[in-house]
Design an enzyme around this catalytic site. Sequence first.
Site, PDB file in Angstrom:
ATOM      1  N   GLU A 126       0.858  -1.193   0.000  1.00  0.00           N
ATOM      2  CA  GLU A 126       0.000   0.000   0.000  1.00  0.00           C
ATOM      3  C   GLU A 126       0.893   1.242   0.000  1.00  0.00           C
ATOM      4  O   GLU A 126       2.107   1.132   0.208  1.00  0.00           O
ATOM      5  CB  GLU A 126      -0.894   0.007   1.255  1.00  0.00           C
ATOM      6  N   SER A 131       8.057  -1.700   2.622  1.00  0.00           N
ATOM      7  CA  SER A 131       8.933  -2.564   3.426  1.00  0.00           C
ATOM      8  C   SER A 131       8.246  -2.968   4.724  1.00  0.00           C
ATOM      9  O   SER A 131       8.394  -4.091   5.202  1.00  0.00           O
ATOM     10  CB  SER A 131      10.242  -1.832   3.752  1.00  0.00           C
ATOM     11  N   GLU A 363       9.295  -7.448  -4.224  1.00  0.00           N
ATOM     12  CA  GLU A 363       9.260  -8.639  -3.337  1.00  0.00           C
ATOM     13  C   GLU A 363      10.231  -8.490  -2.165  1.00  0.00           C
ATOM     14  O   GLU A 363      10.872  -9.432  -1.737  1.00  0.00           O
ATOM     15  CB  GLU A 363       9.499  -9.924  -4.137  1.00  0.00           C
ATOM     16  N   THR A 365      12.823  -5.116  -0.736  1.00  0.00           N
ATOM     17  CA  THR A 365      14.073  -4.500  -1.225  1.00  0.00           C
ATOM     18  C   THR A 365      15.257  -5.360  -0.791  1.00  0.00           C
ATOM     19  O   THR A 365      15.159  -6.153   0.169  1.00  0.00           O
ATOM     20  CB  THR A 365      14.270  -3.094  -0.623  1.00  0.00           C
TER      21      THR A 365
HETATM   22  N1  COS Z   1       7.727 -17.017   8.095  1.00  0.00           N
HETATM   23  C1  COS Z   1       6.902 -17.229   9.137  1.00  0.00           C
HETATM   24  N2  COS Z   1       6.665 -16.289  10.072  1.00  0.00           N
HETATM   25  C2  COS Z   1       7.257 -15.098   9.934  1.00  0.00           C
HETATM   26  C3  COS Z   1       8.123 -14.802   8.860  1.00  0.00           C
HETATM   27  C4  COS Z   1       8.342 -15.834   7.913  1.00  0.00           C
HETATM   28  N3  COS Z   1       9.154 -15.646   6.868  1.00  0.00           N
HETATM   29  N4  COS Z   1       8.572 -13.545   8.996  1.00  0.00           N
HETATM   30  C5  COS Z   1       8.021 -13.056  10.109  1.00  0.00           C
HETATM   31  N5  COS Z   1       7.232 -13.982  10.672  1.00  0.00           N
HETATM   32  C6  COS Z   1       6.442 -13.861  11.912  1.00  0.00           C
HETATM   33  C7  COS Z   1       7.358 -13.522  13.086  1.00  0.00           C
HETATM   34  O1  COS Z   1       7.879 -14.690  13.668  1.00  0.00           O
HETATM   35  C8  COS Z   1       6.433 -12.771  13.997  1.00  0.00           C
HETATM   36  O2  COS Z   1       5.644 -13.706  14.701  1.00  0.00           O
HETATM   37  P1  COS Z   1       5.168 -13.418  16.226  1.00  0.00           P
HETATM   38  O3  COS Z   1       4.122 -12.372  16.116  1.00  0.00           O
HETATM   39  O4  COS Z   1       4.643 -14.730  16.695  1.00  0.00           O
HETATM   40  O5  COS Z   1       6.389 -12.959  16.956  1.00  0.00           O
HETATM   41  C9  COS Z   1       5.507 -12.027  13.049  1.00  0.00           C
HETATM   42  O6  COS Z   1       5.564 -12.745  11.804  1.00  0.00           O
HETATM   43  C10 COS Z   1       5.957 -10.596  12.819  1.00  0.00           C
HETATM   44  O7  COS Z   1       7.292 -10.647  12.359  1.00  0.00           O
HETATM   45  P2  COS Z   1       8.323  -9.447  12.522  1.00  0.00           P
HETATM   46  O8  COS Z   1       8.228  -8.889  13.916  1.00  0.00           O
HETATM   47  O9  COS Z   1       9.649  -9.880  12.026  1.00  0.00           O
HETATM   48  O10 COS Z   1       7.658  -8.375  11.525  1.00  0.00           O
HETATM   49  P3  COS Z   1       8.137  -6.966  11.048  1.00  0.00           P
HETATM   50  O11 COS Z   1       6.957  -6.076  11.038  1.00  0.00           O
HETATM   51  O12 COS Z   1       9.348  -6.524  11.815  1.00  0.00           O
HETATM   52  O13 COS Z   1       8.516  -7.189   9.499  1.00  0.00           O
HETATM   53  C11 COS Z   1       9.778  -7.913   7.587  1.00  0.00           C
HETATM   54  C12 COS Z   1       9.364  -8.154   9.040  1.00  0.00           C
HETATM   55  C13 COS Z   1      10.567  -6.630   7.395  1.00  0.00           C
HETATM   56  C14 COS Z   1      10.625  -9.115   7.242  1.00  0.00           C
HETATM   57  C15 COS Z   1       8.511  -7.890   6.694  1.00  0.00           C
HETATM   58  O14 COS Z   1       7.739  -6.745   6.947  1.00  0.00           O
HETATM   59  C16 COS Z   1       8.840  -7.915   5.211  1.00  0.00           C
HETATM   60  O15 COS Z   1       9.136  -8.971   4.647  1.00  0.00           O
HETATM   61  N6  COS Z   1       8.811  -6.751   4.536  1.00  0.00           N
HETATM   62  C17 COS Z   1       8.980  -6.710   3.106  1.00  0.00           C
HETATM   63  C18 COS Z   1       7.673  -6.888   2.453  1.00  0.00           C
HETATM   64  C19 COS Z   1       7.810  -7.161   1.011  1.00  0.00           C
HETATM   65  O16 COS Z   1       8.545  -8.043   0.584  1.00  0.00           O
HETATM   66  N7  COS Z   1       7.072  -6.396   0.232  1.00  0.00           N
HETATM   67  C20 COS Z   1       7.099  -6.585  -1.174  1.00  0.00           C
HETATM   68  C21 COS Z   1       5.743  -6.441  -1.697  1.00  0.00           C
HETATM   69  S1  COS Z   1       4.958  -7.910  -2.020  1.00  0.00           S
HETATM   70  S2  COS Z   1       5.459  -8.160  -3.885  1.00  0.00           S
END
Ligand code: COS
Length: 382
Positions: A126, A131, A363, A365
């Site tokens: 959105e 990120s 997907e 950065t």
């Molecule tokens: N598999 C399973 N569970 C996952 C996971 C994964 N790969 N990554 C995170 N989780 C879980 C965590 O364990 C955590 O669980 P609990 O609530 O039980 O502790 C929960 O999800 C939240 O995880 P976290 O605290 O790490 O979340 P953040 O908000 O800090 O974000 C990132 C983590 C930055 C890794 C995530 O927001 C991300 O991947 N961002 C990029 C998004 C993206 O790729 N966008 C592209 C657009 S789609 S084409």
Amino acid sequence: MDYFLTEEQIMIRDLARQIAEEKVVPVRRELDEKEEFPWEIMKVLAQSDLFGLFIPEEYGGLGKGSLELCIAVEELSRACLGVSTTYAANALGTYPILLFGSDEQKKKYLPDIASGKRLVAFGLTEANAGSDAAGIQTTAKLEGNEYVLNGTKQWITNGGEAEIYTIIAMTDRTKGARGASAFIVEKGTPGFTFGKKEEKMGIRASSTRELIFENCRIPKENILSKEGMGFIIAMKTLDNSRAGVGAQGVGVAQGAFDEAVKFAKQRVQFGHPIITFQAVQHMLADMATETEAARALVYSVARYIDSGAKDITKESAMAKVYATDIAMKVTVNAVQVMGGSGYMREYPVEKMMRDAKILQIYEGTNQIQRNVIGQALIKKQR
Ligand code: COS
């Protein structure tokens, strides 16, 4: 290099390569210039069964895995990243159903996806949640037997062209990441419309649009898994899909490298083909080595995913970050080896360089990938 592919995997590679050379290369420049969605090529991929590669046989697919998908994506990317993005984003949008759909949902949607009859798109991003995926503001509120969706998704690949959308929305904003849920939304549902097609630097054959939900009512059966699982579904989807972005990197790097070598053999300066000069040779040697290293990593990670390994987060991020950084480097250097010619639209490398940039952005950065790898290292040491 011999990657010990099976006969079937070689057949898939050769089929995708043939389609890329015969159907994609002749039109890629025009598709790029006109920003035209590659429907004709999608039809050829559908007729060749390539949409069904990673879908189980019981749902009409070929029952193959991540490696076969990566091989097909690589070959298409070698010709045109705009085309391969359209194809790969379809897989991205399908993973939530494949990984978390009920048998009923799989029976309803996967056969049409496998046959290429209906394209899919994944809606997470959105305006204020890129990120920071947990920061999404689109809501889904349960009212009787329906969820009511409100909000806007941005930069959605295959937006407008796809008929099936897997959407992440908040069912309980107070719970943060744990308050997100995933839904299947079909094109044509009242209250679901599209914004304008974005004008992009590269991958211009692919379509990128806003998805707008205004009191869009969907049956409550369209939730994937259960409320609160949306963030996990999004993360697992990306874990499965990122090796494919790595494969896109390998493909575009290989395509640019091939062009650079061909040119360097023909271009004569100071009385010799420029490939005989060590300065050029060293650039080409690095490009060849790094592309091969990226391919080796992507194939290994894809095999690791196909082995059924539970935690693939770190490895997928590694394949994505390494292969796409290499893609950027190799495409820039292909332009450099070809000099003024490389900069001209007459040759395909300027497009490859423009196209490659998105791989370091979408997907997740490449900075986010490094965070993901870093977090996995911290967890392992605990
Ligand atoms: N598999 C399973 N569970 C996952 C996971 C994964 N790969 N990554 C995170 N989780 C879980 C965590 O364990 C955590 O669980 P609990 O609530 O039980 O502790 C929960 O999800 C939240 O995880 P976290 O605290 O790490 O979340 P953040 O908000 O800090 O974000 C990132 C983590 C930055 C890794 C995530 O927001 C991300 O991947 N961002 C990029 C998004 C993206 O790729 N966008 C592209 C657009 S789609 S084409």
